[in-house]
Scaffold this active site. Structure first.
Site: not given
Length: 504
Positions: A252-254
């Site tokens: 995920s981009k997090r």
């Protein structure tokens, strides 16, 4: 039988490396069997879908070298290839489902459905539709529709027994029908949901094999019900293992840069990224790590897919890309560097920001390095701001990340607007909020204008550098993260009420 596979991304953001991964496996499988690879745009989410995002997806797949045989830009015998342009097809077929009793109009309000969900959760039940409108007589339903009453079309789902989902990698997967919700097939705006359009398009486009992420296994029973309702033969399903972060969580981009544009921007070669994605969950017969796209096609079989969760390791990607870089001739290397950064299109974006600060051309070495880097070499001392403790600075940078992630557009004006609103949200002067952000983005206390710089380096590099700055300031406990989330939610609520008061 001619093998036909597809990739069907939603144009709702930057092109995800997961899209490249799934596209590569579909492409390699189709080409290994002398078949066709189709590109379809699933843009039924009209609020979030944009043509800008669509173009970035097409650009990224072309950059990787995964050309399609049919698609929205080149056409083909099964078009249109954008779901938003296929409404007449869906409207005709939804009637067939209503007529044969497989689907039904649902008039339940959002309020009723919300209350139903709360009651089910309170009883510790799986939330889902209770079939309230399923038994409304067709004549009554037709009158209510004719009167303009808002409604959706839902799929009838058995409440007892099991669905057997045949999966190429896993064999038969059993899923209880009681776990499957009565899916909305057509929304109140007359547009189909993903599940309905997906099945219709795969059938009408002659897709023979569906290679997709394993997160879709739980949706397969709905799709199989639709194939059965229409009397269609379903394709072969093969659910690929998901890409993972090093901690085994879903990529995920997090936690990691996920946009293919990011990897292009930091100088990863398309051959290197394709090679690395090919190694995710698949291996060559001789287990060698470096191979070309054509070599992957020549040897590709589904039987060589591993079921373990492939970890997207940036160090491993950099190592593999280095092998490709060092194999280039000097002329090829010079050509790649020029195409990557020393090209007029990219330089023209930077020139307005640095020319006014330049006395001699050699000044460019000090003024521009952050435009040609991925992550920076930061220290806690560089990020220090007199009025802010390190953990409070981490919280502010985290809030900036959360606010930027909500903004679909990425340009100077929107970035400036988001940051000004964030300063208000955090009860800070704008310059206090921007001080640590400036260093996080440029690596310096004084450099090129922040908003324009963030636009040029792009969304994913900007986010990655902010995350890097947060990590540079020290570890954050899960308890602290939860506290920040609660405070953020309360700040958002207070901010919205204050704005409402100003307007009144």
């Amino acid at each position: 039988m001619t093998v036909r596979t597809r990739i069907a991304p939603s144009p709702t953001g930057d092109p995800h490396v997961g899209t490249g991964y799934i596209a590569l496996f579909n492409y390699a499988f189709a080409k290994h069997h002398g078949g066709q690879f189709i590109l379809r745009i699933e843009d039924t989410d009209q609020l979030r879908s944009t043509r800008e995002s669509e173009e970035k997806i097409l650009q990224s797949l072309r950059w990787l070298g995964l050309d399609w045989d049919e698609g929205p830009d080149i056409g083909g015998p099964c078009g249109p290839y954008r779901q938003s342009e296929r409404s007449a097809i869906y409207a005709e077929l939804i009637k067939k489902l209503i007529d044969n009793g497989t689907a039904f109009p649902c008039f339940c309000t959002a309020e009723r459905l919300d209350n139903l969900r709360k009651e089910q959760l309170a009883r510790k039940e799986n939330p889902g539709y209770d079939g309230c409108c399923m038994h409304i007589p067709p004549e009554e339903a037709a009158k209510r529709i004719a009167a303009g009453e808002p409604h959706v079309i839902r799929l009838k789902v058995p409440r007892e027994g099991k669905c057997i989902v045949p999966d190429y990698l896993r064999g038969n997967v059993e899923i209880e029908w009681s776990q499957i919700d009565m899916q909305v097939l057509m929304k109140t705006d007359g547009l189909p949901t993903y599940h309905f359009a997906n099945v219709v398009d795969d059938h009408l486009m002659g897709i023979t094999h569906v290679l997709r992420g394993e997160e879709w296994i739980s949706s397969a029973p709905k799709h199989l019900l639709l194939y059965k309702a229409f009397g269609w033969e379903p394709p072969v399903f093969c659910h690929l293992p998901l890409l993972r972060n090093p901690d085994k969580s879903k990529l995920s981009k997090r936690k990691n840069p996920t946009s293919m544009l990011y990897y292009e921007r930091i100088g990863i070669l398309p051959e290197g990224l394709l090679n690395y994605l090919g190694r995710m969950a698949w291996s060559m017969p001789d287990d060698r790590e470096k191979f070309t796209l054509q070599e992957m096609i020549d040897h590709f079989t589904l039987d060589r897919i591993s079921m373990g969760g492939p970890v997207f390791d940036l160090d491993k990607l950099n190592w593999l890309n280095g092998l490709w870089v060092r194999e280039l001739t000097e002329d090829q290397f010079a050509e790649r560097v020029a195409k990557w950064a020393i090209n007029s299109e990219f330089l023209r974006k930077i020139i307005p920001l640095v020319q006014v600060r330049t006395e001699k051309l050699s000044d460019l070495g000090n003024l521009t390095p952050h435009f040609f880097q991925g992550l920076l070499n930061l220290t806690p001392e560089q990020l220090a701001v007199k009025k802010l403790e390190p953990q409070e600075m981490q919280r502010l940078l985290t809030v900036i990340l959360w606010e930027l992630e909500k903004e679909p557009a990425w340009n100077t004006a929107t970035i400036e607007n988001v940051l000004k609103n964030t300063a208000e949200l955090c009860h800070l002067k704008l310059r206090e909020l921007l001080a640590p952000l400036f260093v996080a983005i440029t690596g310096k206390a004084v450099s090129t204008p922040l908003y324009q710089t963030m636009e040029i380096i792009g969304r994913d590099i900007s986010r990655a550098r902010i995350r890097q700055a947060i990590d540079t300031l020290g570890p954050i406990s899960k308890k602290t993260e939860k506290e920040w989330e609660k405070r953020y939610a309360q700040d958002l609520k207070d901010y919205a009420e204050a704005k409402k008061g100003e307007q009144a």
